[in-house]
Design an enzyme around this catalytic site. Structure first.
Site, PDB file in Angstrom:
ATOM      1  N   GLN A  76      55.281 -39.382  55.482  1.00  0.00           N
ATOM      2  CA  GLN A  76      55.418 -40.436  56.487  1.00  0.00           C
ATOM      3  C   GLN A  76      56.310 -41.546  55.960  1.00  0.00           C
ATOM      4  O   GLN A  76      56.102 -42.035  54.844  1.00  0.00           O
ATOM      5  CB  GLN A  76      54.072 -41.032  56.901  1.00  0.00           C
ATOM      6  N   CYS A 106      51.341 -48.977  62.196  1.00  0.00           N
ATOM      7  CA  CYS A 106      50.654 -49.771  61.180  1.00  0.00           C
ATOM      8  C   CYS A 106      50.439 -51.200  61.680  1.00  0.00           C
ATOM      9  O   CYS A 106      51.390 -51.865  62.087  1.00  0.00           O
ATOM     10  CB  CYS A 106      51.446 -49.792  59.883  1.00  0.00           C
ATOM     11  N   ARG A 230      39.712 -42.434  58.424  1.00  0.00           N
ATOM     12  CA  ARG A 230      38.580 -42.919  57.627  1.00  0.00           C
ATOM     13  C   ARG A 230      37.460 -41.884  57.526  1.00  0.00           C
ATOM     14  O   ARG A 230      36.745 -41.832  56.518  1.00  0.00           O
ATOM     15  CB  ARG A 230      38.061 -44.223  58.215  1.00  0.00           C
TER      16      ARG A 230
END
Length: 314
Positions: A76, A106, A230
């Site tokens: 990325q 982001c 996560r």
């Protein structure tokens, strides 16, 4: 959830359960572990395109892939200037990779205030030029983005169309706006709108912490697959649970991660990184608060190994 291969412009994944890029966490050892546990595709941490162009060793180090990794290689990149994106994609650093993902989601202030990451959601023209610049480098290109900058001001559908028109081969949609960071409910309807607007694969991201969460995300969005963030950081064996494969011995899995991280990155990095990971892996377990305190007082890899051996991983 229903497992299937994803066709990324001729690049076929083993399944549709992916590991999303995680800054500070998806290093080479963690990516291989997740791949071995069933992840169909894994991504490097986000890497500065400009950093690569200016010969930053720290940026280049994030692109390390172990020789024993047999999966599709995906990195990325982030950046706000098309010329640096193209230079980076054409560089020797990106040559080994099969797929380049562009970070347009982001939310952290340092990235956003520099006109990068989710800031690009407010500049379709520049985002389009960045995608075209990456495609000019000769790689398959995917884009990961959020559904908007502010709650109620959604741009996901139109942004997705722009990405496809600019040459993107796959999209990953985080179903939250930038202002929500990583909190709040995932907006299923916005991800569904993206899926209905484009013909390229759409991967849904956000809120997957169990097999049921993955099924729910697919059912409510119609997406082609899911990307764990996560959820994988807290429990990488979640890939086994979602793909229906046996969960290996957790203690041995973590001991192997410590050993491999130490071998690749050295003791200092290993100790700091694996203390955090073991704290994540034991979050919510009995005496986890006291264990977390003990972990961060741990002063050596050998001591950390001893602690892992004493934990009940059932």
């Amino acid at each position: 959830m229903q497992l299937k291969s994803i066709d990324i412009n001729g690049l076929h994944t083993p399944n549709n359960v992916f590991l999303a890029p995680l800054a500070g966490y998806t290093n080479a050892v963690f990516r291989k572990m997740c791949y071995d546990l069933g992840a169909g595709l894994t991504f490097t941490e986000m890497v500065s395109a400009k950093g690569l162009c200016y010969k930053s060793e720290a940026s280049a180090d994030l692109l390390y892939v172990g020789k024993d990794y047999s999966g599709i290689k995906a990195c990325q990149l982030f950046g706000g200037e098309p010329e640096y994106i193209k230079m980076a994609v054409l560089s020797e650093h990106i040559a080994p990779f099969d797929l380049v993902d562009l970070n347009m989601g982001c939310p952290v202030p340092k990235i956003f205030n520099n006109g990068e990451g989710s800031a690009l959601l407010a500049d379709f023209n520049r985002a389009s030029k960045i995608i075209k610049a990456a495609k000019a480098g000769g790689k398959r290109v995917s884009v990961k983005f959020r559904i908007g900058i502010k709650e109620g001001d959604f741009v996901a559908k139109d942004f997705a169309k722009m990405c496809e028109d600019s040459g993107a081969d796959m999209l990953t949609v985080h179903g939250r706006t930038r202002d929500k960071m990583y909190a709040g409910e995932v907006n299923y309807s916005q991800i569904a709108a993206v899926k209905n607007a484009v013909s390229i694969p759409v991967i849904a991201n956000g809120g997957v912490f169990s097999d049921g969460d993955a099924v729910n995300l697919i059912d409510k969005t119609g997406a082609d697959g899911v990307a764990l963030a996560r959820g994988a950081m807290y429990a990488p064996w979640l890939f086994c649970e979602i793909t229906g494969t046996p969960v290996p011995d957790k203690k041995q899995l973590i001991l192997n991660q410590i050993k491999d991280t130490n071998a690749v990155y050295g003791e200092r990095f290993c100790l700091v990184f694996m203390r955090k990971m073991v704290a994540f892996y034991t979050k919510g377990s009995r005496n986890s608060s006291a264990l977390r305190t003990a972990l961060f007082n741990c002063g050596s890899v050998n001591q950390l190994v001893a602690m892992v051996n004493e934990i009940n991983w059932q």
